[in-house]
Design an enzyme around this catalytic site. Sequence first.
Site, short mmCIF file in Angstrom:
data_model
loop_
_atom_site.label_atom_id
_atom_site.label_comp_id
_atom_site.label_asym_id
_atom_site.label_seq_id
_atom_site.Cartn_x
_atom_site.Cartn_y
_atom_site.Cartn_z
N PRO A 1 0.83 -1.21 0.00
CA PRO A 1 0.00 0.00 0.00
C PRO A 1 0.86 1.27 0.00
O PRO A 1 1.93 1.30 0.61
CB PRO A 1 -0.80 -0.12 1.31
CG PRO A 1 -0.78 -1.57 1.63
CD PRO A 1 0.54 -2.09 1.13
N GLU A 2 0.38 2.27 -0.69
CA GLU A 2 1.09 3.56 -0.69
C GLU A 2 0.61 4.39 0.51
O GLU A 2 -0.35 4.03 1.20
CB GLU A 2 0.88 4.27 -2.01
CG GLU A 2 1.30 3.39 -3.18
CD GLU A 2 1.90 4.13 -4.36
OE1 GLU A 2 2.25 5.31 -4.22
OE2 GLU A 2 2.04 3.51 -5.42
N LYS B 1 4.53 4.94 5.28
CA LYS B 1 3.82 3.66 5.25
C LYS B 1 3.75 3.01 6.62
O LYS B 1 3.42 1.82 6.73
CB LYS B 1 4.50 2.73 4.23
CG LYS B 1 4.48 3.31 2.81
CD LYS B 1 5.15 2.40 1.82
CE LYS B 1 5.14 3.03 0.42
NZ LYS B 1 5.74 2.17 -0.61
N ARG C 1 14.70 8.43 10.78
CA ARG C 1 15.25 7.79 9.58
C ARG C 1 14.32 7.88 8.38
O ARG C 1 14.74 7.61 7.25
CB ARG C 1 15.63 6.34 9.86
CG ARG C 1 14.49 5.37 9.99
CD ARG C 1 15.02 3.94 10.03
NE ARG C 1 13.96 2.95 10.15
CZ ARG C 1 13.58 2.40 11.28
NH1 ARG C 1 14.18 2.75 12.42
NH2 ARG C 1 12.61 1.50 11.31
N ASN D 1 5.22 2.98 -6.08
CA ASN D 1 5.51 2.86 -7.50
C ASN D 1 4.55 3.67 -8.37
O ASN D 1 4.93 4.21 -9.41
CB ASN D 1 5.46 1.39 -7.91
CG ASN D 1 6.37 1.08 -9.09
OD1 ASN D 1 7.13 1.93 -9.52
ND2 ASN D 1 6.27 -0.13 -9.60
N ARG E 1 12.24 -2.56 -9.27
CA ARG E 1 10.82 -2.25 -9.45
C ARG E 1 10.56 -1.81 -10.89
O ARG E 1 11.42 -1.24 -11.55
CB ARG E 1 10.40 -1.11 -8.50
CG ARG E 1 10.60 -1.40 -7.02
CD ARG E 1 9.76 -2.56 -6.54
NE ARG E 1 8.34 -2.31 -6.70
CZ ARG E 1 7.60 -1.65 -5.78
NH1 ARG E 1 8.16 -1.19 -4.68
NH2 ARG E 1 6.30 -1.48 -5.98
#
Length: 270
Positions: free
Chosen positions: A2-3, A52, A121, A162, A258
């Site tokens: 999931p984005e 995410k 991070r 993506n 990807r």
Amino acid sequence: MPEGHTVHRLAALHERMFRGRPVRVESPQGRFTDGARRLDGRVLDEAEAHGKHLLLRFDDDQVLHIHLGIYGTYSFGPLPAPAPTGAIRLRLVGDADYADLRGPNACDLLEPGEVKALRDRLGPDPLRPDADPELAWRRISRRITPIAVLLMDQTVVAGPGNIYRAEVLFRAGLDPRRPGRSLTRAEWDVLWADLAELMAEGVRTGRIDTVRPEHTPEAMGRPPRVDDHGGEVYVYRRAAAPCLICGTAVRTEIIAGRNLFWCPTCQPPR
């Protein structure tokens, strides 16, 4: 995977269902038994997303950290909850609703210092009001890595996946293979603003639509897109199909593991 807009929607759903009330916490699968025991009966104070990562903060300052990864899924419903079936890592039960989590990449409790380390991070999240695009720009402007790779690096920008990376680069007319340090500040500002706008729309609608009004199926008299991911897009998963603007065949190649999609005419090499 999931984005980021999906995780922000999950945070909002947790707040609507559980915030401000004691929550029963179980681990039917047994892989989160100790954590569930520590959280059971606690009040959910806040649910938020950073990229995410979903963070559920309870009234004793314990933070439940969830990252869905590739295989993680949530299901929600009204009480009574059905008998657990399958590998349910986590079940939350409130006054009127329940939530089941299966197959996440991460489901663990974080100490305050660990929450800070996680945030430190991660790159800025375009959907968060505290996001600092300057931080992402500093990380991008020093790198020879292609911008398409940098936009998927969660330590640079947290949230895009993506689909969003392919679409914002197309909308900006940028060759995805350009080194990050070749971008101008004006080009980066356009990318950031577009990411923020498109992802916010994704939170609102629950789908990724990236085409401008003049390129919708209705405006162009074309069939709507049929794809498991849904939404109207310019290049994502449209390899060899004609570009909606210029008609050139959309190209694809694998970059950093990807699939990348772009139009060589609308996104010419610099």
